[in-house]
Write a protein that holds these residues in place. Structure first.
Motif, PDB file in Angstrom:
ATOM      1  N   ARG A   1       2.999   5.467  -0.155  1.00  0.00           N
ATOM      2  CA  ARG A   1       4.238   5.441   0.622  1.00  0.00           C
ATOM      3  C   ARG A   1       3.944   5.661   2.103  1.00  0.00           C
ATOM      4  O   ARG A   1       4.627   5.102   2.952  1.00  0.00           O
ATOM      5  CB  ARG A   1       5.193   6.518   0.107  1.00  0.00           C
TER       6      ARG A   1
ATOM      7  N   GLY B   1      -3.942  -0.613   2.534  1.00  0.00           N
ATOM      8  CA  GLY B   1      -4.093   0.785   2.155  1.00  0.00           C
ATOM      9  C   GLY B   1      -5.506   1.318   2.195  1.00  0.00           C
ATOM     10  O   GLY B   1      -5.706   2.529   2.224  1.00  0.00           O
TER      11      GLY B   1
ATOM     12  N   ALA C   1       3.093   0.382   7.756  1.00  0.00           N
ATOM     13  CA  ALA C   1       3.168  -1.084   7.791  1.00  0.00           C
ATOM     14  C   ALA C   1       4.556  -1.598   8.121  1.00  0.00           C
ATOM     15  O   ALA C   1       4.710  -2.777   8.476  1.00  0.00           O
ATOM     16  CB  ALA C   1       2.705  -1.657   6.452  1.00  0.00           C
ATOM     17  N   GLU C   2       5.579  -0.732   8.029  1.00  0.00           N
ATOM     18  CA  GLU C   2       6.947  -1.189   8.263  1.00  0.00           C
ATOM     19  C   GLU C   2       7.147  -1.763   9.666  1.00  0.00           C
ATOM     20  O   GLU C   2       7.943  -2.663   9.856  1.00  0.00           O
ATOM     21  CB  GLU C   2       7.936  -0.036   8.031  1.00  0.00           C
TER      22      GLU C   2
ATOM     23  N   GLU D   1       2.831   2.352   3.421  1.00  0.00           N
ATOM     24  CA  GLU D   1       3.982   1.453   3.560  1.00  0.00           C
ATOM     25  C   GLU D   1       4.811   1.781   4.791  1.00  0.00           C
ATOM     26  O   GLU D   1       5.316   0.878   5.469  1.00  0.00           O
ATOM     27  CB  GLU D   1       4.834   1.518   2.293  1.00  0.00           C
TER      28      GLU D   1
ATOM     29  N   HIS E   1      -4.606  -6.216  -1.013  1.00  0.00           N
ATOM     30  CA  HIS E   1      -3.538  -5.238  -0.763  1.00  0.00           C
ATOM     31  C   HIS E   1      -3.935  -4.377   0.424  1.00  0.00           C
ATOM     32  O   HIS E   1      -5.117  -4.237   0.752  1.00  0.00           O
ATOM     33  CB  HIS E   1      -3.298  -4.359  -1.992  1.00  0.00           C
TER      34      HIS E   1
END
Length: 419
Positions: free
Chosen positions: A241, A61, A247-248, A244, A59
């Motif tokens: 969040r 992060g 990473a968008e 994320e 994952h």
């Protein structure tokens, strides 16, 4: 982070697949934490097309780990956004509505180690006796005065005497002890209470610094860490969040999970990785949250959940004097010390080192005064490489952007030279 010139590698090499533009450099980012994602995103935004992110775990992060239980989100890694004015993590969260549900109980003004809901803190002896509030406040004021003195050695260039051993812990312990003993207004019983509180405060300080012991933290460098003005914030939906959002802007094929990097081969001519080798009640319910650090944290990580539950419950019963406190129904804990890809939580400046060592960590390889004389091949980012903001998520993010900027500048010059 590694920068490589295009080569005729085998199509079996996962880092070589796909078409490259003529002259496009190949960049491999090792680690999909905040620094790695920030670097990859910045490079892609500037037109780099051959960027690969290798992440050892399954994952993204890094040391951000948000866990959803019921309707609440709990953090096993990064928890607070430290400061707001000019903090890129804060601005990213605020711009995307992540702080709209943050309550007053999830903000803290001042040091996190002093945080308590509604300003109420309870101190107990190991016999279940509550320490009077006025004694706690007097000791806290004294401790904070001495803490402020620890900042002056770096900020004002004060010399460190031999007695302190250049240690935050040694200096603080002796200063506080001497002031307590010299206070003519306290009874001997009050002095004993205050002297007993020193170690607890230093242990909290050790947790905040993420050191085995606050005695290991450099006094001469302690004031170099820079606090961003503004309150500290918790993200109710989870710090993940922020990850994320970073990473968008990165295409899914760029990030390869489960790719631990064991070795980086580089020299003056070429460099290539070896592929896969390489807590308000209304929101959180009835949850008791705590920190453990140093050698004790490593011991805890070797225990199973049942043992941790037993020990914590026994300690609570002992210190509160209430033998009826029940065992927790569930244990949720981190294990950063035994995680082979982290081996700890975050960095601090150890006795014998300084901010100059942090800058050395951030120096690209090969060492060169100018990027035009020897192209950089291996670059380093992460919170431990940021001299002012080490130990923070904004330090990590800014360090990734810093290294991306080095590459952008270097290859801008190369492209201008033409084929």
């Amino acid at each position: 982070m590694q920068s490589c010139e295009p080569s005729g590698d085998s199509a079996d090499d996962p880092l070589s697949r796909g078409l490259r533009r003529r002259g496009q450099p190949r960049v491999v980012v090792i680690g999909a934490g905040l620094a790695g994602l920030a670097a990859a995103r910045a490079l892609l935004q500037q037109g780099f097309t051959d960027v690969t992110v290798l992440e050892a775990s399954r994952h993204i992060g890094g040391r951000v780990q948000s866990v959803r239980l019921g309707r609440a989100t709990f953090e096993l890694g990064a928890t607070w956004i430290h400061g707001s004015h000019g903090n890129p993590v804060y601005h990213l969260a605020e711009a995307n509505g992540l702080l709209e549900e943050t309550t007053d109980g999830e903000r803290s003004v001042g040091r996190i180690s002093h945080y308590s809901k509604n300003g109420v803190a309870c101190y107990l002896t190991n016999r279940g006796r509550r320490i009077p509030k006025d004694v706690v406040e007097e000791f806290s004021d004294l401790y904070n005065e001495v803490y402020n003195l620890t900042q002056e050695f770096f900020r004002h260039g004060k010399p460190v005497n031999a007695e302190s051993q250049n240690s935050v812990g040694v200096f603080t312990r002796e200063k506080v002890r001497n002031r307590i003993r010299d206070d003519p207004d306290d009874t001997e019983a009050t002095k004993r209470l205050k002297l007993a509180m020193i170690q607890q405060y230093l242990k909290v300080e050790s947790c905040e610094s993420s050191s085995h012991s606050i005695d290991e933290v450099s006094l001469s460098a302690f004031g170099e860490w820079t606090e961003i003005p503004g309150a500290h914030h918790i993200i109710p939906s989870g710090f993940m969040r922020v990850v994320e959002l970073l990473a968008e802007g990165i295409p899914p094929h760029v990030i390869q999970l489960g790719k631990p990097v064991r070795c980086i081969h580089w020299d003056q001519a070429s460099a290539r990785p070896r592929g896969p080798e390489i807590e308000p009640c209304e929101r959180y319910g009835h949850v008791l949250s705590g920190w453990i650090c140093g050698e004790e944290a490593l011991v805890m990580e070797r225990c199973d959940d049942e043992a941790v539950a037993e020990i914590c419950t026994e300690m609570l019963r002992q210190f509160t004097g209430n033998p009826n406190i029940p065992k927790p129904r569930r244990i949720l804990r981190s294990a950063w010390g035994s995680n082979p890809y982290f081996r700890g939580s975050y960095s601090y400046t150890q006795v014998g080192s300084s901010g100059a060592d942090v800058e050395k960590l951030a120096k690209p390889l090969p060492y060169a005064e100018s990027s035009k004389t020897a192209p950089m091949q291996v670059l380093f980012s992460g919170e431990a490489t940021h001299r002012k903001y080490y130990s923070t998520t904004h330090g990590a993010l800014l360090s990734g952007q810093r290294e991306a900027a080095r590459l952008i500048e270097m290859y801008r010059d190369l492209f201008q030279q033409g084929p």
